[in-house]
Design a protein around this motif. Structure first.
Motif, PDB file in Angstrom:
ATOM      1  N   ASN A 104       2.983 -12.651  61.716  1.00 52.95           N
ATOM      2  CA  ASN A 104       1.846 -11.732  61.767  1.00 52.95           C
ATOM      3  C   ASN A 104       1.236 -11.819  63.153  1.00 52.95           C
ATOM      4  O   ASN A 104       1.036 -12.909  63.692  1.00 52.95           O
ATOM      5  N   LEU A 105       0.950 -10.666  63.728  1.00 51.30           N
ATOM      6  CA  LEU A 105       0.469 -10.614  65.105  1.00 51.30           C
ATOM      7  C   LEU A 105      -0.954 -11.115  65.232  1.00 51.30           C
ATOM      8  O   LEU A 105      -1.830 -10.758  64.442  1.00 51.30           O
ATOM      9  N   GLY A 106      -1.191 -11.944  66.252  1.00 57.11           N
ATOM     10  CA  GLY A 106      -2.542 -12.318  66.606  1.00 57.11           C
ATOM     11  C   GLY A 106      -3.240 -11.174  67.317  1.00 57.11           C
ATOM     12  O   GLY A 106      -2.597 -10.190  67.706  1.00 57.11           O
ATOM     13  N   PRO A 107      -4.554 -11.287  67.530  1.00 51.90           N
ATOM     14  CA  PRO A 107      -5.314 -10.171  68.118  1.00 51.90           C
ATOM     15  C   PRO A 107      -4.792  -9.696  69.474  1.00 51.90           C
ATOM     16  O   PRO A 107      -4.675  -8.494  69.704  1.00 51.90           O
ATOM     17  N   GLU A 108      -4.443 -10.617  70.376  1.00 50.86           N
ATOM     18  CA  GLU A 108      -4.019 -10.217  71.719  1.00 50.86           C
ATOM     19  C   GLU A 108      -2.663  -9.511  71.694  1.00 50.86           C
ATOM     20  O   GLU A 108      -2.478  -8.457  72.323  1.00 50.86           O
ATOM     21  N   ASP A 109      -1.699 -10.083  70.961  1.00 56.86           N
ATOM     22  CA  ASP A 109      -0.382  -9.455  70.891  1.00 56.86           C
ATOM     23  C   ASP A 109      -0.449  -8.122  70.151  1.00 56.86           C
ATOM     24  O   ASP A 109       0.228  -7.156  70.530  1.00 56.86           O
ATOM     25  N   ALA A 110      -1.260  -8.062  69.104  1.00 52.91           N
ATOM     26  CA  ALA A 110      -1.405  -6.805  68.360  1.00 52.91           C
ATOM     27  C   ALA A 110      -1.961  -5.707  69.261  1.00 52.91           C
ATOM     28  O   ALA A 110      -1.500  -4.558  69.225  1.00 52.91           O
TER      29      ALA A 110
END
Length: 247
Positions: free
Chosen positions: A195-201
């Motif tokens: 699941n993507l973290g905020p920065e990668d998302a």
């Protein structure tokens, strides 16, 4: 806004909750092209004022559309129509770079550099690449795009003895490695759900927590030397990985 939302869904006598009727109206506008991919929706308060319903009702409809993948929310920017779900099938039997794979499909590739530097290897990189503490590595971190659509985040690490100049990599890492005689010829690859973290998302234009495929790849050259260790995140809504199995 009236051309999009004037669907008569508030007409007296129609059944169903208002938020669901609004949700269906937006869905129809997306389906028939009145709302196009990546187009911004008006602010929730403007929708509410324009059609005479509460912001709570509008928010509930939008949240349902986000859950269904029809609308994407970008923090600080608002609500946007999601792109049509175009999926790429990627085989697992051949070692190709992102550039080679996408160009073979007729796609235009581009990158946004996140980091391109040379520095001291960290313990994890040293273990993977069989390097000694204090040795130097080139770090090549970038967002990969196909036809301007963010597709993956690659964080590649290459021994500086193989690639001493990180700036030598322009479009294709493997082309740069081939030029110095160290193109990878085989790889060990591990794939896991993530699941993507905020920065990668944010880099991929997705919501925090969105599904992704995490790939760790360790590559070897013709002399069986470890020459590349890459951590990649592929957006889960864009890729199908395919393998042919035989008995």
């Amino acid at each position: 806004m009236s051309a999009v939302f004037d669907q008569g869904f508030l007409a007296p006598g129609l059944g169903g909750p208002l938020y669901r009727r609004l949700q269906d109206g937006i869905r129809r506008a997306v389906a028939d092209g009145r709302l196009r991919p990546n187009e911004a929706l008006p602010a929730e308060r403007d929708i509410a004022t324009g059609i005479g319903i509460s912001r709570v009702t509008v928010r509930k409809a939008i949240q349902a559309l986000v859950a269904d993948g029809v609308i994407r929310q970008r923090h600080g920017s608002g609500n946007f129509v999601a792109e049509a779900a175009t999926r790429v099938q990627m085989g697992l039997s051949h070692l190709k770079s992102f550039t080679e794979d996408m160009e073979s499909r007729g796609s235009f590739t581009s990158s946004r550099w996140l980091e391109r530097s040379v520095g001291t290897v960290n313990p994890d990189e040293a273990m993977q690449l069989r390097l000694s503490p204090g040795e130097q590595v080139a770090r090549l971190f970038r967002l990969r795009l196909a036809n301007s659509r963010p597709m993956a985040i690659e964080r590649a690490v290459v021994p500086a003895s193989v690639l001493p100049d990180a700036e030598a990599v322009d479009t294709s890492l493997y082309a740069a490695m081939q030029a110095v005689g160290h193109r990878p010829v085989r790889a060990l690859q591990r794939m896991t759900a993530a699941n993507l973290g905020p920065e990668d998302a944010a880099l991929l234009g997705l919501e925090a927590g969105a599904a992704a495929l995490s790939i760790l790849r360790l590559c070897f050259d013709a002399q069986d030397r470890a020459v590349e260790f890459t951590r990649s995140l592929y957006r889960g809504d864009a890729y199908d990985f395919v393998a042919e199995l035989t008995i």
